[in-house]
Write an enzyme that holds these catalytic residues in place. Structure first.
Site, PDB file in Angstrom:
ATOM      1  N   THR A  58     -11.361  17.077   4.552  1.00  0.00           N
ATOM      2  CA  THR A  58     -12.276  17.642   3.559  1.00  0.00           C
ATOM      3  C   THR A  58     -13.708  17.378   4.010  1.00  0.00           C
ATOM      4  O   THR A  58     -14.550  18.290   3.996  1.00  0.00           O
ATOM      5  CB  THR A  58     -12.053  16.999   2.183  1.00  0.00           C
ATOM      6  OG1 THR A  58     -10.661  16.881   1.948  1.00  0.00           O
ATOM      7  CG2 THR A  58     -12.671  17.830   1.087  1.00  0.00           C
ATOM      8  N   ASP A 101      -5.529  17.376  -0.052  1.00  0.00           N
ATOM      9  CA  ASP A 101      -5.842  17.312   1.370  1.00  0.00           C
ATOM     10  C   ASP A 101      -6.536  18.595   1.823  1.00  0.00           C
ATOM     11  O   ASP A 101      -6.007  19.692   1.646  1.00  0.00           O
ATOM     12  CB  ASP A 101      -4.525  17.104   2.130  1.00  0.00           C
ATOM     13  CG  ASP A 101      -4.765  16.974   3.608  1.00  0.00           C
ATOM     14  OD1 ASP A 101      -5.678  16.215   3.975  1.00  0.00           O
ATOM     15  OD2 ASP A 101      -4.060  17.621   4.383  1.00  0.00           O
TER      16      ASP A 101
HETATM   17  P1  ADP Z   1     -10.871  13.638   3.470  1.00  0.00           P
HETATM   18  O1  ADP Z   1      -9.854  14.741   3.390  1.00  0.00           O
HETATM   19  O2  ADP Z   1     -12.109  14.097   4.169  1.00  0.00           O
HETATM   20  O3  ADP Z   1     -10.333  12.363   4.004  1.00  0.00           O
HETATM   21  P2  ADP Z   1     -11.010  12.319   0.971  1.00  0.00           P
HETATM   22  O4  ADP Z   1     -10.769  12.987  -0.334  1.00  0.00           O
HETATM   23  O5  ADP Z   1      -9.977  11.404   1.513  1.00  0.00           O
HETATM   24  O6  ADP Z   1     -11.377  13.427   1.997  1.00  0.00           O
HETATM   25  O7  ADP Z   1     -12.386  11.519   0.818  1.00  0.00           O
HETATM   26  C1  ADP Z   1     -12.902  10.772   1.857  1.00  0.00           C
HETATM   27  C2  ADP Z   1     -14.242  10.183   1.456  1.00  0.00           C
HETATM   28  O8  ADP Z   1     -14.083   9.338   0.327  1.00  0.00           O
HETATM   29  C3  ADP Z   1     -14.793   9.321   2.577  1.00  0.00           C
HETATM   30  O9  ADP Z   1     -16.153   9.610   2.727  1.00  0.00           O
HETATM   31  C4  ADP Z   1     -14.569   7.911   2.080  1.00  0.00           C
HETATM   32  O10 ADP Z   1     -15.579   7.049   2.556  1.00  0.00           O
HETATM   33  C5  ADP Z   1     -14.642   8.058   0.587  1.00  0.00           C
HETATM   34  N1  ADP Z   1     -13.859   7.057  -0.113  1.00  0.00           N
HETATM   35  C6  ADP Z   1     -12.541   6.842  -0.029  1.00  0.00           C
HETATM   36  N2  ADP Z   1     -12.155   5.829  -0.819  1.00  0.00           N
HETATM   37  C7  ADP Z   1     -13.264   5.379  -1.440  1.00  0.00           C
HETATM   38  C8  ADP Z   1     -13.542   4.346  -2.389  1.00  0.00           C
HETATM   39  N3  ADP Z   1     -12.575   3.582  -2.856  1.00  0.00           N
HETATM   40  N4  ADP Z   1     -14.795   4.181  -2.790  1.00  0.00           N
HETATM   41  C9  ADP Z   1     -15.773   4.969  -2.321  1.00  0.00           C
HETATM   42  N5  ADP Z   1     -15.596   5.964  -1.437  1.00  0.00           N
HETATM   43  C10 ADP Z   1     -14.369   6.165  -0.989  1.00  0.00           C
END
Ligand code: ADP
Ligand code: MG
Length: 543
Positions: free
Chosen positions: A110, A76
């Site tokens: 992030t 996170d």
């Molecule tokens: P944050 O802390 O910003 O939420 P994450 O590590 O959760 O960071 O990543 C979020 C990003 O990953 C978003 O841009 C989301 O659209 C993308 N994302 C999440 N799950 C998937 C998936 N299954 N396939 C493609 N992209 C994904």
């Protein structure tokens, strides 16, 4: 502030054009704002680069060793940055940015920093081209407003009855976490616990304090469950033979102690007479007996006792009385739990024994201490007049897993909260960013002057999200992003990166969706921080 201002004035005087020590000083002074700006950008970029690899489901996790030699493993953004010791003031602004996104949306912590990093790179290029920082700040602001409009345009409105979509959003949020393989278990728990406390028709916010997560080591994350009723962190005191199961419970929550009062200061009383000593003991006995009898008289049979730093909650004598009168005692209730417990059990806190009356008690069919997976927990079920609260028991093999699971569930809860606040979704996987990028580029052509350049730069900068997602999944960013641009230009608005298969597919069909609020707030907050950074032209130390 005044001191800083005078310092600035005096330094300007010392080396200003009126008193040049040597000829180059004038030029150095002119350079300074640009230097400060560049150094700020470099420092902030370093922070963004540090967590870039954590973005997305294929992103890496970080292991953080804290000053106290504790280890935190997390994916996170807000958590990682919070633990990083960042010294540069500009870099700290990105840490605050991530924290702000955490408060505003809860997820996307992030993304927001990665986005800010990319906007800073764009700004740096524009500065080198000779665009004035104020113009960049202004241009980015307009671009962000347009970007948010575009996001709203492509968003999909939803209804809170639409459980499927809620589940999908929670799963997307969980999919990029360390505990992602358990998302099929955790997502329904998250959705149900929020739905339990909101009224979809009237509520436009969720107080996440009404959802309680009790963490217990033992078992695996699979065993995590949403319990009917309430679970307590504390266990019943059974050392004096008190009950650990009460049917038709009447629950009282007291904020005073069942132990002899202590003087405020350290005093000594010397007693040299046995009769006097007996009297003291008898006094103490009477005092405690009186308290416990009054508790019983009000009908209370489950007693929760708030923790006090000054006195023990109970002593062996009061425990003895409680057990004789078949009252279950639970101590160590924290101050900040009071509000939740009162809401959950329908009782009112009681500050002193004279106000201990029956109307302040809460009623439940059963209060029972049970053993499960190697730990004891107190469960309260069949509560009458319960407020809207939810309790989750979380299981995990060790503290690291439990803590990270807790943070992940928090993010997923926030995602559902976002959907309660603003009932619309966008697809994930970099699709909305590509869409923003293309439409902003189109808009840039209709603008003139610096505005046009800034729009174009902003459009290119938001592509950092799909690029990073591709990079982190081991794909070629250039070919993937180019292909994505193609598809979007052909009108496939929901095409995004399928990180599992390493191709491009329709994200709506892949069930990758996220709240609109997460994306809009990421754009707004990161732009705001970048604008603020650009407008700084000097760093002054204050006393
Ligand atoms: P944050 O802390 O910003 O939420 P994450 O590590 O959760 O960071 O990543 C979020 C990003 O990953 C978003 O841009 C989301 O659209 C993308 N994302 C999440 N799950 C998937 C998936 N299954 N396939 C493609 N992209 C994904
Ligand atoms: Mg996330």
């Amino acid at each position: 502030m005044a001191a800083a201002a005078t310092a600035a004035v005096s330094s300007a005087k010392a080396s200003g054009p009126s008193a040049p020590r040597n000829r180059n000083d004038t030029f150095n002074q002119k350079d300074k704002p640009a230097q400060v700006r560049l150094s700020n950008i470099t420092a902030a970029k370093a922070v963004a680069d540090a967590i870039r690899t954590s973005l997305g489901p294929r992103g890496m996790d970080k292991m953080i060793e804290t000053g106290k030699k504790e280890v935190v493993i997390s994916n996170d953004g807000a958590t990682i940055l919070k633990h990083m010791s960042v010294l540069h003031p500009a870099a700290r602004m990105l840490v605050d940015l991530s924290a702000a996104q955490d408060v505003e949306a809860g997820d996307g912590t992030t993304s927001v920093v990665v986005l800010a990093g990319s906007l800073l790179v764009a700004a740096e290029k524009l500065l080198k081209k000779g665009v004035h920082p104020t113009q960049i700040a202004e241009g980015f602001q307009y671009a962000a407003i347009e970007a948010v409009k575009i996001l709203e345009e492509i968003s999909i409105p939803i209804n809170l009855d639409d459980r499927e979509f809620l589940l999908k959003s929670a799963t997307t949020s969980l999919s990029s976490k360390v505990v992602s393989q358990y998302s099929s278990v955790l997502a329904p728990i998250v959705v149900d616990s929020v739905l339990r406390i909101v009224n979809p028709a009237t509520d436009h916010n969720v107080d996440l304090n009404d959802i309680r997560i009790v963490k217990k080591i033992g078992g695996t994350i699979d065993d995590t469950e949403l319990v009917p009723g309430l679970v307590l962190n504390q266990t019943a005191i059974t050392s004096a033979g008190g009950p650990s199961r009460i049917e038709k419970a009447k629950i009282g929550l007291i904020q005073f102690q069942l132990s002899p009062p202590k003087p405020d200061m350290d005093n000594q009383v010397v007693v040299n007479d046995y009769r006097q000593m007996d009297r003291i003991l008898k006094e103490e006995r009477n005092y405690l007996l009186n308290l416990v009898k009054k508790v019983k008289k009000a009908g209370c049979n489950v007693l929760l006792i708030q923790k006090s730093i000054l006195r023990d909650a109970v002593n062996s004598l009061s425990l003895h009385f409680l057990s004789k009168l078949k009252i279950m005692a639970i101590k160590e209730v924290e101050r900040d739990e009071i509000e939740f417990l009162c809401k959950a059990t329908g009782c009112k806190p009681i500050a002193d024994i004279d106000s201990f009356t029956e109307d302040k008690l809460g009623y439940a069919d059963l209060v029972e201490e049970v053993e499960s997976n190697g730990s004891r927990i107190v469960q309260i079920s069949g509560i009458k007049n319960a407020g809207k609260t939810a309790s989750i028991i979380m299981r995990g093999a060790n503290q690291y897993v439990l803590d990270e699971a807790d943070r992940s569930i928090h993010d997923a809860l926030c995602v559902i909260r976002c959907l309660v606040k603003k009932r619309a979704l966008v697809v994930g996987g970099g699709a909305p960013e590509i869409e923003i990028s293309q439409r902003l580029s189109e808009l840039a052509k209709t603008q003139t002057g610096f505005q046009s350049i800034c729009f174009q730069a902003f459009a290119e900068a938001v592509e950092v999200i799909p690029t990073t997602l591709a990079e982190n999944s081991g794909l070629s960013p250039i070919s993937i992003v180019t292909e994505l641009r193609n598809r979007h230009a052909n009108g496939e608005k929901s095409s995004g990166i399928n990180v599992r298969k390493g191709t491009i597919s329709d994200m709506l069909r892949e069930n990758v969706v996220q709240p609109l609020l997460v994306s809009t707030s990421a754009i707004e907050l990161s732009t705001e921080t970048v604008r603020m950074l650009l407008k700084i032209d000097d760093i002054l130390a204050s006393r």
